[in-house]
Design an enzyme around this catalytic site. Structure first.
Site, mmCIF file in Angstrom:
data_model
loop_
_atom_site.group_PDB
_atom_site.id
_atom_site.type_symbol
_atom_site.label_atom_id
_atom_site.label_comp_id
_atom_site.label_asym_id
_atom_site.label_seq_id
_atom_site.Cartn_x
_atom_site.Cartn_y
_atom_site.Cartn_z
ATOM 1 N N ASN A 7 -7.963 17.626 -13.177
ATOM 2 C CA ASN A 7 -8.244 18.033 -11.805
ATOM 3 C C ASN A 7 -9.538 18.816 -11.621
ATOM 4 O O ASN A 7 -10.128 18.787 -10.544
ATOM 5 C CB ASN A 7 -7.058 18.883 -11.316
ATOM 6 C CG ASN A 7 -7.346 19.620 -10.034
ATOM 7 O OD1 ASN A 7 -7.475 19.019 -8.975
ATOM 8 N ND2 ASN A 7 -7.454 20.941 -10.128
ATOM 9 N N VAL A 21 -14.365 23.121 -18.910
ATOM 10 C CA VAL A 21 -14.148 21.720 -19.283
ATOM 11 C C VAL A 21 -15.446 20.975 -19.581
ATOM 12 O O VAL A 21 -15.409 19.895 -20.172
ATOM 13 C CB VAL A 21 -13.347 20.958 -18.199
ATOM 14 C CG1 VAL A 21 -11.971 21.569 -18.002
ATOM 15 C CG2 VAL A 21 -14.119 20.884 -16.882
ATOM 16 N N TYR A 70 -21.505 14.682 -5.783
ATOM 17 C CA TYR A 70 -20.045 14.608 -5.748
ATOM 18 C C TYR A 70 -19.584 13.157 -5.644
ATOM 19 O O TYR A 70 -18.689 12.715 -6.375
ATOM 20 C CB TYR A 70 -19.520 15.427 -4.570
ATOM 21 C CG TYR A 70 -18.018 15.544 -4.503
ATOM 22 C CD1 TYR A 70 -17.341 16.462 -5.305
ATOM 23 C CD2 TYR A 70 -17.268 14.755 -3.634
ATOM 24 C CE1 TYR A 70 -15.960 16.582 -5.252
ATOM 25 C CE2 TYR A 70 -15.889 14.869 -3.568
ATOM 26 C CZ TYR A 70 -15.239 15.779 -4.373
ATOM 27 O OH TYR A 70 -13.873 15.888 -4.313
ATOM 28 N N LYS A 99 -17.378 10.978 -8.381
ATOM 29 C CA LYS A 99 -16.034 10.525 -8.021
ATOM 30 C C LYS A 99 -15.925 8.998 -8.090
ATOM 31 O O LYS A 99 -14.870 8.467 -8.447
ATOM 32 C CB LYS A 99 -15.638 11.054 -6.646
ATOM 33 C CG LYS A 99 -15.414 12.554 -6.629
ATOM 34 C CD LYS A 99 -14.320 12.982 -7.625
ATOM 35 C CE LYS A 99 -13.996 14.455 -7.558
ATOM 36 N NZ LYS A 99 -12.913 14.841 -8.477
#
Length: 256
Positions: free
Chosen positions: A93, A67, A161, A165
Site C-alpha cells: 500500500n 520501502v 503518480y 500507478k
C-alpha cells in the site's frame, strides 16, 4: 521449510500502515483476528495505529520501514519471519503523490522519489513476500497491490503518480502470472476518493480536466478496508484480479 504450525493464525503485512488507507486496512485485519505487521517510515504513526486497535494491539507488530530502500525492506522481512515464521497476505500500500505542477516544472528529484516509493518500493515488498511464501509450509499466499483510479485515467498535472500507478498494474499482472505455480495469488484494488488526509483537498476543490476547480465527493475509508479484507480472505484458488472501489459520483467514467 517454514511451517504454519509456528503461527497462531493468519499473518498479514500492511505497508503505509501509519495513516489513511493503510491504517484502516490494518485495523480491519486486526479486527478479523489476523496477526498484522505494520510497516511505514514514521514509527510514531505506526504506534498510533497499534494503539487504535485496542485489545487487538497485542497482535500488531510495528516495524519502521522505508520501502524504497532494499536494506530496510530486508530488515522488515527478517523481523516478520522471526516473529511469525510465515506471511499469508501482503497489502502493498505505501505510496506518495507529488505537487500538481506542469511536467516541465516537476523536479527530477521529486519524480525519482515517487518512482522509488510507489513502484520500486512495491516491487521490493512483493519480492520479499514471494521469497517467503515460496518456502513456507503450506506454500503460497496473497499479494494485494494498491493501484488507483489513476492506474487507468490520469488527473491533470499528476505525471509521476499516474506513471507509477500505471506501472503497478503491470507489476500486478506479472506477479499474478509468474507466481501461479507457487500458489501465490496477486490482485489489485483501485481506489477513488477514500476520505483520508491525502484527499482532504477534494473537500475544497481540485483541478479538473477542463481547467475548472470543483469539489469532489469522497467515501468512508472503512469501505476500502472491508473490500481489501474480503479480497484477503478468499481461498487461494480464487482471485480478484482487479477491483475498482470509488465514491459513486466522483469523476472517473468519462473523466476528461
Amino acid at each position: 521449510m517454514i511451517s504454519s504450525e509456528t503461527t497462531g493464525g493468519k499473518v498479514a503485512l500492511v505497508t503505509g500502515a501509519g495513516t489513511g488507507i493503510g491504517r484502516a486496512v490494518a485495523l480491519e485485519l486486526l479486527g478479523r483476528g489476523y496477526q498484522v505487521v505494520l510497516a511505514g517510515r514514521r514509527g510514531e504513526l505506526l504506534e498510533e495505529t497499534k494503539a487504535a486497535a485496542g485489545a487487538a494491539s497485542s497482535r500488531a507488530l510495528a516495524v519502521p520501514t522505508d520501502v524504497s530502500r532494499e536494506d530496510s525492506v530486508d530488515a522488515l522481512f527478517e523481523r516478520l519471519q522471526d516473529a511469525h515464521g510465515r506471511l499469508d497476505v501482503l497489502f502493498n500500500n505505501a505510496g506518495r503523490g507529488a505537487p500538481p505542477v506542469p511536467i516541465d516544472e516537476l523536479p527530477v528529484s521529486v519524480w525519482r522519489d515517487v518512482v522509488d516509493i510507489n513502484l520500486t518500493g512495491m516491487f521490493l515488498c512483493a519480492q520479499g513476500a514471494v521469497r517467503l511464501m515460496k518456502r513456507q509450509s503450506p506454500k503460497g499466499g496473497r499479494i494485494i497491490n494498491n493501484g488507483s483510479i489513476s492506474a487507468y485515467s490520469p488527473r491533470p498535472m499528476s505525471i509521476a503518480y499516474t506513471a507509477t500507478k500505471h506501472a503497478v498494474t503491470g507489476l500486478t499482472k506479472a506477479i499474478s502470472l509468474d507466481c501461479r505455480q507457487d500458489n501465490i495469488a496477486c490482485g489489485q484494488i483501485d481506489i477513488g476518493n477514500a476520505a483520508t488526509d491525502m484527499t482532504a483537498r477534494m473537500a475544497t476543490g481540485v483541478l479538473q480536466a477542463d481547467g475548472s476547480t470543483r469539489v469532489e465527493p469522497r467515501m468512508d475509508v472503512g469501505h476500502v478496508a472491508r473490500a481489501v479484507a474480503n479480497m484477503a480472505e478468499l481461498p487461494l484458488d480464487t482471485n480478484v484480479q482487479f477491483m475498482t472501489i470509488m465514491a459513486s459520483s466522483m469523476p472517473f467514467v468519462g473523466r476528461g
